[in-house]
Motif scaffolding. Structure first.
Motif, PDB file in Angstrom:
ATOM      1  N   SER A  56       1.634  -3.741  -8.693  1.00 45.12           N
ATOM      2  CA  SER A  56       1.485  -3.819  -7.238  1.00 45.12           C
ATOM      3  C   SER A  56       0.035  -3.564  -6.830  1.00 45.12           C
ATOM      4  CB  SER A  56       2.402  -2.812  -6.545  1.00 45.12           C
ATOM      5  OG  SER A  56       3.760  -3.105  -6.789  1.00 45.12           O
ATOM      6  N   PHE A  57      -0.608  -2.607  -7.490  1.00 45.79           N
ATOM      7  CA  PHE A  57      -1.998  -2.315  -7.147  1.00 45.79           C
ATOM      8  C   PHE A  57      -2.920  -3.474  -7.494  1.00 45.79           C
ATOM      9  CE2 PHE A  57      -6.182  -0.819  -8.638  1.00 45.79           C
ATOM     10  CZ  PHE A  57      -6.715  -0.499  -7.395  1.00 45.79           C
ATOM     11  N   VAL A  58      -2.687  -4.091  -8.652  1.00 42.88           N
ATOM     12  CA  VAL A  58      -3.512  -5.237  -9.051  1.00 42.88           C
ATOM     13  C   VAL A  58      -3.366  -6.373  -8.040  1.00 42.88           C
ATOM     14  CG1 VAL A  58      -3.732  -7.050 -10.799  1.00 42.88           C
ATOM     15  CG2 VAL A  58      -3.572  -4.665 -11.498  1.00 42.88           C
ATOM     16  N   ILE A  59      -2.158  -6.579  -7.543  1.00 42.67           N
ATOM     17  CA  ILE A  59      -1.942  -7.586  -6.498  1.00 42.67           C
ATOM     18  C   ILE A  59      -2.621  -7.144  -5.196  1.00 42.67           C
ATOM     19  CG2 ILE A  59      -0.201  -8.724  -5.059  1.00 42.67           C
ATOM     20  CD1 ILE A  59       1.715  -8.526  -7.456  1.00 42.67           C
ATOM     21  N   GLN A  60      -2.461  -5.868  -4.868  1.00 40.69           N
ATOM     22  CA  GLN A  60      -3.024  -5.357  -3.626  1.00 40.69           C
ATOM     23  C   GLN A  60      -4.544  -5.484  -3.590  1.00 40.69           C
ATOM     24  OE1 GLN A  60      -3.533  -1.215  -3.310  1.00 40.69           O
ATOM     25  NE2 GLN A  60      -3.541  -1.141  -1.071  1.00 40.69           N
ATOM     26  N   TYR A 105       7.494  10.188 -11.837  1.00 38.18           N
ATOM     27  CA  TYR A 105       8.129   8.876 -11.929  1.00 38.18           C
ATOM     28  C   TYR A 105       8.283   8.382 -13.371  1.00 38.18           C
ATOM     29  CZ  TYR A 105       7.384   8.764  -6.922  1.00 38.18           C
ATOM     30  OH  TYR A 105       7.406   9.065  -5.585  1.00 38.18           O
ATOM     31  N   THR A 106       9.199   7.419 -13.522  1.00 42.18           N
ATOM     32  CA  THR A 106       9.488   6.813 -14.818  1.00 42.18           C
ATOM     33  C   THR A 106       8.432   5.764 -15.169  1.00 42.18           C
ATOM     34  OG1 THR A 106      10.833   5.067 -13.840  1.00 42.18           O
ATOM     35  CG2 THR A 106      11.956   7.139 -14.417  1.00 42.18           C
ATOM     36  N   PHE A 107       8.458   5.294 -16.429  1.00 41.82           N
ATOM     37  CA  PHE A 107       7.490   4.288 -16.853  1.00 41.82           C
ATOM     38  C   PHE A 107       7.724   2.956 -16.143  1.00 41.82           C
ATOM     39  CE2 PHE A 107      10.941   3.169 -19.757  1.00 41.82           C
ATOM     40  CZ  PHE A 107      10.848   1.792 -19.822  1.00 41.82           C
ATOM     41  N   LEU A 108       8.982   2.678 -15.755  1.00 44.24           N
ATOM     42  CA  LEU A 108       9.251   1.454 -15.012  1.00 44.24           C
ATOM     43  C   LEU A 108       8.569   1.498 -13.646  1.00 44.24           C
ATOM     44  CD1 LEU A 108      10.696  -1.243 -14.821  1.00 44.24           C
ATOM     45  CD2 LEU A 108      12.722  -0.030 -13.955  1.00 44.24           C
ATOM     46  N   SER A 109       8.620   2.651 -13.005  1.00 44.24           N
ATOM     47  CA  SER A 109       7.913   2.821 -11.740  1.00 44.24           C
ATOM     48  C   SER A 109       6.410   2.701 -11.933  1.00 44.24           C
ATOM     49  CB  SER A 109       8.253   4.183 -11.121  1.00 44.24           C
ATOM     50  OG  SER A 109       9.621   4.262 -10.782  1.00 44.24           O
ATOM     51  N   CYS A 110       5.932   3.189 -13.071  1.00 44.71           N
ATOM     52  CA  CYS A 110       4.508   3.077 -13.388  1.00 44.71           C
ATOM     53  C   CYS A 110       4.089   1.614 -13.436  1.00 44.71           C
ATOM     54  CB  CYS A 110       4.219   3.770 -14.724  1.00 44.71           C
ATOM     55  SG  CYS A 110       2.536   3.532 -15.330  1.00 44.71           S
ATOM     56  N   TRP A 111       4.856   0.802 -14.144  1.00 44.26           N
ATOM     57  CA  TRP A 111       4.531  -0.619 -14.255  1.00 44.26           C
ATOM     58  C   TRP A 111       4.572  -1.300 -12.894  1.00 44.26           C
ATOM     59  CZ3 TRP A 111       3.718  -4.512 -18.082  1.00 44.26           C
ATOM     60  CH2 TRP A 111       3.376  -3.993 -19.338  1.00 44.26           C
ATOM     61  N   SER A 124       0.793  -1.234   0.000  1.00 43.26           N
ATOM     62  CA  SER A 124       0.000   0.000   0.000  1.00 43.26           C
ATOM     63  C   SER A 124       0.831   1.292   0.000  1.00 43.26           C
ATOM     64  CB  SER A 124      -0.956  -0.006   1.194  1.00 43.26           C
ATOM     65  OG  SER A 124      -1.751   1.150   1.211  1.00 43.26           O
ATOM     66  N   PRO A 125       1.868   1.442   0.847  1.00 42.87           N
ATOM     67  CA  PRO A 125       2.627   2.708   0.837  1.00 42.87           C
ATOM     68  C   PRO A 125       3.291   3.001  -0.499  1.00 42.87           C
ATOM     69  CG  PRO A 125       3.102   1.453   2.825  1.00 42.87           C
ATOM     70  CD  PRO A 125       2.338   0.539   1.926  1.00 42.87           C
ATOM     71  N   LEU A 126       3.837   1.988  -1.156  1.00 40.59           N
ATOM     72  CA  LEU A 126       4.481   2.190  -2.456  1.00 40.59           C
ATOM     73  C   LEU A 126       3.466   2.637  -3.499  1.00 40.59           C
ATOM     74  CD1 LEU A 126       7.194   0.177  -4.195  1.00 40.59           C
ATOM     75  CD2 LEU A 126       4.962   0.231  -5.302  1.00 40.59           C
ATOM     76  N   ILE A 127       2.304   2.038  -3.493  1.00 43.98           N
ATOM     77  CA  ILE A 127       1.253   2.400  -4.459  1.00 43.98           C
ATOM     78  C   ILE A 127       0.777   3.820  -4.211  1.00 43.98           C
ATOM     79  CG2 ILE A 127      -1.076   1.808  -5.241  1.00 43.98           C
ATOM     80  CD1 ILE A 127      -0.397  -1.105  -4.297  1.00 43.98           C
ATOM     81  N   GLU A 128       0.567   4.152  -2.952  1.00 41.40           N
ATOM     82  CA  GLU A 128       0.126   5.503  -2.605  1.00 41.40           C
ATOM     83  C   GLU A 128       1.177   6.524  -3.001  1.00 41.40           C
ATOM     84  OE1 GLU A 128      -2.344   8.464  -1.291  1.00 41.40           O
ATOM     85  OE2 GLU A 128      -2.799   6.326  -1.497  1.00 41.40           O
ATOM     86  N   GLN A 129       2.440   6.206  -2.806  1.00 39.18           N
ATOM     87  CA  GLN A 129       3.534   7.112  -3.170  1.00 39.18           C
ATOM     88  C   GLN A 129       3.491   7.440  -4.658  1.00 39.18           C
ATOM     89  OE1 GLN A 129       7.410   5.518  -2.233  1.00 39.18           O
ATOM     90  NE2 GLN A 129       8.496   7.087  -3.409  1.00 39.18           N
ATOM     91  N   TYR A 130       3.259   6.427  -5.489  1.00 35.12           N
ATOM     92  CA  TYR A 130       3.245   6.667  -6.930  1.00 35.12           C
ATOM     93  C   TYR A 130       1.998   7.430  -7.362  1.00 35.12           C
ATOM     94  CZ  TYR A 130       2.959   6.043 -11.934  1.00 35.12           C
ATOM     95  OH  TYR A 130       2.836   6.293 -13.283  1.00 35.12           O
ATOM     96  N   PHE A 131       0.829   6.983  -6.960  1.00 37.09           N
ATOM     97  CA  PHE A 131      -0.409   7.576  -7.480  1.00 37.09           C
ATOM     98  C   PHE A 131      -0.696   8.956  -6.895  1.00 37.09           C
ATOM     99  CE2 PHE A 131      -1.207   3.262  -8.909  1.00 37.09           C
ATOM    100  CZ  PHE A 131      -1.843   3.477 -10.128  1.00 37.09           C
ATOM    101  N   THR A 132       0.016   9.341  -5.836  1.00 36.79           N
ATOM    102  CA  THR A 132      -0.129  10.712  -5.320  1.00 36.79           C
ATOM    103  C   THR A 132       0.512  11.714  -6.270  1.00 36.79           C
ATOM    104  OG1 THR A 132      -0.161   9.910  -3.040  1.00 36.79           O
ATOM    105  CG2 THR A 132       0.373  12.238  -3.380  1.00 36.79           C
ATOM    106  N   ASN A 133       1.678  11.355  -6.829  1.00 34.81           N
ATOM    107  CA  ASN A 133       2.381  12.239  -7.764  1.00 34.81           C
ATOM    108  C   ASN A 133       2.947  11.423  -8.928  1.00 34.81           C
ATOM    109  OD1 ASN A 133       2.362  14.901  -6.222  1.00 34.81           O
ATOM    110  ND2 ASN A 133       3.338  13.542  -4.715  1.00 34.81           N
TER     111      ASN A 133
END
Length: 443
Positions: A207-211, A196-202, A183-192
């Motif tokens: 991660s969200f689909v798993i979550q 981030y790079t496209f690799l971080s996007c993937w 959850s923290p990693l997903i929140e970190q990305y989708f907040t801003n």
């Protein structure tokens, strides 16, 4: 993890028929719902049904959709050159309102359709509405499934304690050890996402689909297990959807109780509105799209949820068209099976971006980065989390194959107690430091 077909067998028990319900000698504490069941007065039955629908959907609409429709209407009028100031309210959304609203609606609809006799005991009905294990996040339990179970006394001798404890353990592991840690990693990305790079996007999207799967199916597992310990059977809600070979199969195995509810109470009635001769393929596709749009709106009062539902509706229609055209080419069946799972997951990940994003504009940004491999920024997430994807996939596959199923039944009770204690002790080391609320509490 447990094999889902095996898990569904843990709490199997015979459900009494409607005749049993009708013959049950219980005090008649209320009669208004019996009016839905009177065949001699169709207009009166329809009036009571409409009253039930208006009351249930009106409460749901006010709490969940009042501000959404008010803001949407104001934006539309402003776009048309008719600016208007509409007042929104600071409404606190009751947890799980979508779930128990659909449960109570199933009671009225089943009585009206003749699938269920009115319950004669107010306390039985109250228990059905307020039964706590699944109340706030499903599975959605229909009256025709739960009420007959109240007619037979429960005995501890009939409870599969070991099976229920193992199912609860699996649900807790999914939620507290997998979902909450991601959850923290997903929140970190989708907040801003623009940073981030496209690799971080993937990484964030996967991660969200798993979550979302571990969070929601984990709650369902714990709810089914808790009800089982009390002697009640709740319906299966997930059946390894991420191993589906196509999008149609995925939606038959994901949140089963919601989509079977929408199928039986929305899709089928829409189809029956026309004579059989007029039920064209296009008419069926239109109703299928309506079904998925309603699913999106059920999940959240925002346009990105509606778009998510619409995209999956379009995918279902495209898949049905594809099947009709590819059916004659049976030689392609092995290739379809080989590519089916990864292609289905790719689509599900792409559409899930609209589900998770905070608003429509950020969803479009993330979608471009995911589909076209374009970097919105230069920062990277913790890429090491990607190393956990492979073992999670292998664990999921092993559970699907039933490699862990029923081992606890083959050992003595004292051995099970020791093994269960060791598992519980080990799982605490993997539990997230900061527990997160269940994602579906907001729905």
């Amino acid at each position: 993890m447990l094999s889902r077909p095996q898990v569904s067998d843990l709490l199997q028990q015979e459900i009494p028929s409607n005749e049993v319900i009708e013959k049950a000698k219980t005090p008649n504490l209320w009669n208004w719902d019996a009016l839905l069941n009177k065949p001699q007065n169709q207009q009166q039955r329809q009036a009571w049904l409409i009253l039930s629908l208006v009351a249930n959907l009106g409460i749901l609409g006010f709490f969940k959709y009042y501000n959404f429709f008010t803001e949407s209407a104001a934006n539309l009028l402003s776009f048309l050159g008719l600016p208007i100031s509409l007042t929104t309210l600071n409404i606190i959304l009751p947890a799980g309102i979508s779930f128990y609203t659909f449960q109570t609606l199933s009671y009225s609809l089943d009585i009206y359709l003749g699938k269920l006799k009115p319950v004669r005991n107010f306390w039985d009905f109250s228990l059905f509405v307020t039964f706590f294990p699944q109340l706030v996040a499903g599975p959605i339990v229909r009256a025709s499934t739960f009420l007959p179970q109240l007619l037979t006394p429960k005995s501890l001798n009939e409870v599969d304690f070991q099976g229920c404890l193992m199912l609860f353990f699996v649900g807790y592991f999914k939620k507290a050890c997998i979902s909450d840690n991601l959850s923290p990693l997903i929140e970190q990305y989708f907040t801003n996402p623009e940073n981030y790079t496209f690799l971080s996007c993937w990484i964030a999207v996967i991660s969200f689909v798993i979550q979302i799967y571990c969070d929601f199916s984990g709650y369902s597992d714990m709810a089914i297990a808790s009800a089982g310990l009390l002697g009640y059977k709740l319906p299966l809600n997930f059946n390894f959807p991420y191993l589906s070979g196509n999008i149609t199969e995925l939606w038959q195995r994901w949140h089963i109780t919601l989509y079977s509810w929408l199928r039986d109470y929305v899709y089928f009635p829409l189809m029956k509105k026309r004579p059989k001769a007029e039920r064209t393929e296009l008419f069926g596709y239109k109703n299928l799209l309506i079904l998925m749009l309603l699913s999106g709106l059920w999940h959240g009062a925002a346009w990105h949820f509606v778009i998510w539902g619409g995209l999956n509706g379009i995918a279902l229609i495209v898949h049905k068209q594809w099947l009709s055209r590819i059916a004659p080419y049976k030689g392609l069946l092995p290739l379809r099976k080989l590519l089916g799972i990864p292609l289905t997951m790719y689509w599900f990940c792409a559409s899930a971006i609209f589900f998770r994003s905070n608003d429509l504009s950020s969803a479009i940004q993330v979608e471009k980065s995911f589909l076209f491999l374009t970097s919105l920024g230069s920062e990277n997430l913790n890429i090491q989390v990607a190393w956990t994807f492979a073992p999670l996939i292998m664990l999921h596959w092993a559970a699907y194959k039933g490699w862990f199923a029923d081992w606890w039944r083959k050992i003595p009770s004292w051995s099970f107690a020791v093994c269960f204690g060791v598992l519980v002790s080990a799982i605490f080391r993997l539990t997230a430091i900061n527990p997160q609320p269940f994602v579906y509490f907001q729905f």
